[in-house]
Scaffold this active site. Structure first.
Site, PDB file in Angstrom:
ATOM      1  N   PRO A 182      39.012 135.346  39.404  1.00  0.00           N
ATOM      2  CA  PRO A 182      40.303 134.547  40.479  1.00  0.00           C
ATOM      3  C   PRO A 182      40.740 135.759  41.406  1.00  0.00           C
ATOM      4  O   PRO A 182      41.080 136.941  40.813  1.00  0.00           O
ATOM      5  CB  PRO A 182      41.702 133.919  39.518  1.00  0.00           C
ATOM      6  N   CYS A 205      48.686 140.068  35.035  1.00  0.00           N
ATOM      7  CA  CYS A 205      48.361 140.140  36.372  1.00  0.00           C
ATOM      8  C   CYS A 205      49.476 141.925  36.331  1.00  0.00           C
ATOM      9  O   CYS A 205      50.380 141.223  35.677  1.00  0.00           O
ATOM     10  CB  CYS A 205      49.447 138.965  37.381  1.00  0.00           C
ATOM     11  N   ASP A 216      34.585 145.346  38.789  1.00  0.00           N
ATOM     12  CA  ASP A 216      33.270 145.999  40.003  1.00  0.00           C
ATOM     13  C   ASP A 216      32.132 145.768  38.746  1.00  0.00           C
ATOM     14  O   ASP A 216      31.295 146.395  39.632  1.00  0.00           O
ATOM     15  CB  ASP A 216      33.722 147.793  38.998  1.00  0.00           C
TER      16      ASP A 216
HETATM   17  C1  LIG Z   1      43.365 140.408  45.937  1.00  0.00           C
HETATM   18  C2  LIG Z   1      43.259 139.822  44.196  1.00  0.00           C
HETATM   19  C3  LIG Z   1      43.998 138.970  43.414  1.00  0.00           C
HETATM   20  C4  LIG Z   1      43.634 138.639  42.061  1.00  0.00           C
HETATM   21  N1  LIG Z   1      44.162 137.552  41.905  1.00  0.00           N
HETATM   22  C5  LIG Z   1      44.192 137.285  40.294  1.00  0.00           C
HETATM   23  C6  LIG Z   1      44.790 136.161  40.005  1.00  0.00           C
HETATM   24  O1  LIG Z   1      44.597 135.455  40.331  1.00  0.00           O
HETATM   25  N2  LIG Z   1      44.457 136.197  38.651  1.00  0.00           N
HETATM   26  C7  LIG Z   1      44.106 136.763  37.889  1.00  0.00           C
HETATM   27  O2  LIG Z   1      43.044 136.619  36.549  1.00  0.00           O
HETATM   28  N3  LIG Z   1      43.315 138.111  38.516  1.00  0.00           N
HETATM   29  C8  LIG Z   1      43.755 138.145  39.529  1.00  0.00           C
HETATM   30  N4  LIG Z   1      43.089 139.194  39.787  1.00  0.00           N
HETATM   31  C9  LIG Z   1      41.906 139.741  39.238  1.00  0.00           C
HETATM   32  C10 LIG Z   1      40.242 139.863  39.272  1.00  0.00           C
HETATM   33  O3  LIG Z   1      40.294 138.410  39.004  1.00  0.00           O
HETATM   34  C11 LIG Z   1      39.771 140.761  38.829  1.00  0.00           C
HETATM   35  O4  LIG Z   1      39.866 140.695  37.454  1.00  0.00           O
HETATM   36  C12 LIG Z   1      39.506 142.453  38.694  1.00  0.00           C
HETATM   37  O5  LIG Z   1      39.976 141.981  40.672  1.00  0.00           O
HETATM   38  C13 LIG Z   1      38.820 142.775  38.643  1.00  0.00           C
HETATM   39  O6  LIG Z   1      37.628 142.080  38.850  1.00  0.00           O
HETATM   40  P1  LIG Z   1      36.392 142.723  40.655  1.00  0.00           P
HETATM   41  O7  LIG Z   1      36.207 143.975  40.156  1.00  0.00           O
HETATM   42  O8  LIG Z   1      34.960 141.474  39.804  1.00  0.00           O
HETATM   43  O9  LIG Z   1      36.879 142.030  41.600  1.00  0.00           O
HETATM   44  C14 LIG Z   1      42.858 139.513  41.392  1.00  0.00           C
HETATM   45  C15 LIG Z   1      42.272 140.674  42.090  1.00  0.00           C
HETATM   46  C16 LIG Z   1      42.382 140.659  43.274  1.00  0.00           C
HETATM   47  C17 LIG Z   1      41.766 141.774  44.016  1.00  0.00           C
END
Ligand SMILES: Cc1cc2nc3c(=O)[nH]c(=O)nc-3n(C[C@H](O)[C@H](O)[C@H](O)COP(=O)(O)O)c2cc1C
Length: 358
Positions: free
Chosen positions: A32, A117, A220
């Site tokens: 998310p 969060c 990442d």
């Molecule tokens: C703009 C933004 C909003 C996010 N919103 C949520 C959220 O609503 N719930 C959640 O569990 N993690 C949230 N995250 C964290 C992401 O789910 C994820 O754990 C984090 O971005 C690392 O993964 P990625 O590098 O694949 O983005 C958010 C991250 C970003 C950057």
């Protein structure tokens, strides 16, 4: 003809995976991203193929039960948006239970509890990553929610509050004993925010700590090879991809192709503009005129990914009507690839500055 993409790595175990009795077609999930991973984006993404599971943006448990407009928008879904998990947050067990029951009563199929969060307004009410700081309280919360609903409950968390308090392996084992169906682990601490490297050993420690439930690794992953490497290095069962899916919506399709031994290909120009159009159409179905402003935040990252010339990207950030969107799209079709910079103007924004002030 689409360009072939070379894959440098061999595949870990692929195929479907069962989570809490739900059979998910692939092991690659959408993480998310509040403000981005809404219904229209999820539907557009699912149509490209390969997505095993999507989770809604985090939803405030109390505001959901009070049926606040913003919360209802966040849980908006339809038959094509499956399988779906709704993520809820609160620091108060009774509020989480009420929201979980409310969702179950309305036919939602699974619930994810946010323990990752890092934002002050969420941590300040005892929710999100703050829950990692008091193991007994977190376990009580998980146990009570699991005991209150029949649908699967999962947890998404970080490694711990900071590097001196890595609690995820211990908590994952206790949450498993309390009956959760899976755990997603973002390989950073709350103190790290979104900076620094993802700690794959930390994720592996969580995978080692649980007996049987699937562990979903996160953080990442930007390419199919990143996802496969994450699986190989951590021993996790699945991978959740957030920002990587925004930058390359075809990442799930590519992973499916890799696993099936099919050639992996980049989307054609038509597929790229088609995705842009489809995302907007689906947004329009839900939000009508409001879509014009809601779509703006996507323009910056679609720009580089979809080869949109800079002047058209700028217009995509300012358009006022469906007609104007159509005109811009037609021009993108003709001038696709004219873009000078391959770098996105603005990537998905993450909070910055000292984490204490978020
Ligand atoms: C703009 C933004 C909003 C996010 N919103 C949520 C959220 O609503 N719930 C959640 O569990 N993690 C949230 N995250 C964290 C992401 O789910 C994820 O754990 C984090 O971005 C690392 O993964 P990625 O590098 O694949 O983005 C958010 C991250 C970003 C950057």
């Amino acid at each position: 003809m689409p360009a072939e993409v070379a894959s440098a790595v061999s595949d870990p175990v692929g195929g479907p995976i069962s989570v809490g009795g739900r059979l998910l077609a692939t092991r690659y999930f959408l993480a998310p991203l509040a403000g981005y991973t809404h219904l229209a984006f999820r539907r557009a993404l699912r149509e490209l193929g390969g997505l095993g599971l999507a989770t809604t943006d985090l939803v405030h448990a109390t505001q959901l039960v009070e049926q606040k407009r913003q919360s209802l928008e966040l849980i908006a879904t339809d038959a094509s948006d499956r399988p779906l998990t709704v993520q809820i947050f609160s620091g108060v067990t009774e509020h989480m239970v009420a929201a979980a029951r409310w969702l179950q009563d309305r036919g939602y199929e699974a619930i994810d509890l946010n323990m990752g969060c890092p934002m002050a307004k969420v941590n300040g009410m005892g929710g999100g990553a703050r829950l990692l700081c008091d193991a007994d309280n977190a376990c009580r919360l998980v146990e009570t929610v699991v005991g209150s609903v029949a649908i699967p409950v999962t947890v998404k968390m970080r490694l711990g509050w900071d590097r001196d308090s890595i609690s995820a392996p211990y908590l994952a084992a206790r949450f498993e004993a309390a009956g959760i169906a899976a755990v997603t682990i973002h390989g950073r601490t709350r103190a790290q925010g979104f900076s620094g490297e993802v700690d794959r050993e930390g994720i592996q420690a969580v995978a080692d700590a649980v007996q049987a439930i699937p562990v979903v690794a996160n953080g990442d992953v930007r390419s199919p090879d990143d996802a496969l490497q994450m699986r190989r290095e951590t021993g996790c069962d699945a991978v959740a991809i957030g920002r990587g899916a925004m930058l390359d919506p075809w990442i799930f399709r590519k992973l499916s192709d890799l696993e099936a031994g099919r050639p992996v290909r980049e989307p054609t120009t038509d597929e790229q503009t088609g995705f842009l159009q489809r995302h907007f159409e689906l947004m329009w179905e839900q939000h009508a005129e409001r879509s014009c402003t809601l779509f703006r935040k996507f323009a910056a990252w679609y720009g580089a990914r979809l080869g949109i010339p800079e002047d058209l990207e700028l217009r995509l950030r300012m358009f006022q009507s469906m007609t104007e969107f159509g005109e811009i799209l037609a021009e993108i079709g003709q001038r696709h690839g004219e873009r000078r910079s391959p770098v996105a103007t603005a990537l998905v924004k993450v909070p910055n500055g000292p984490v204490e002030r978020w």
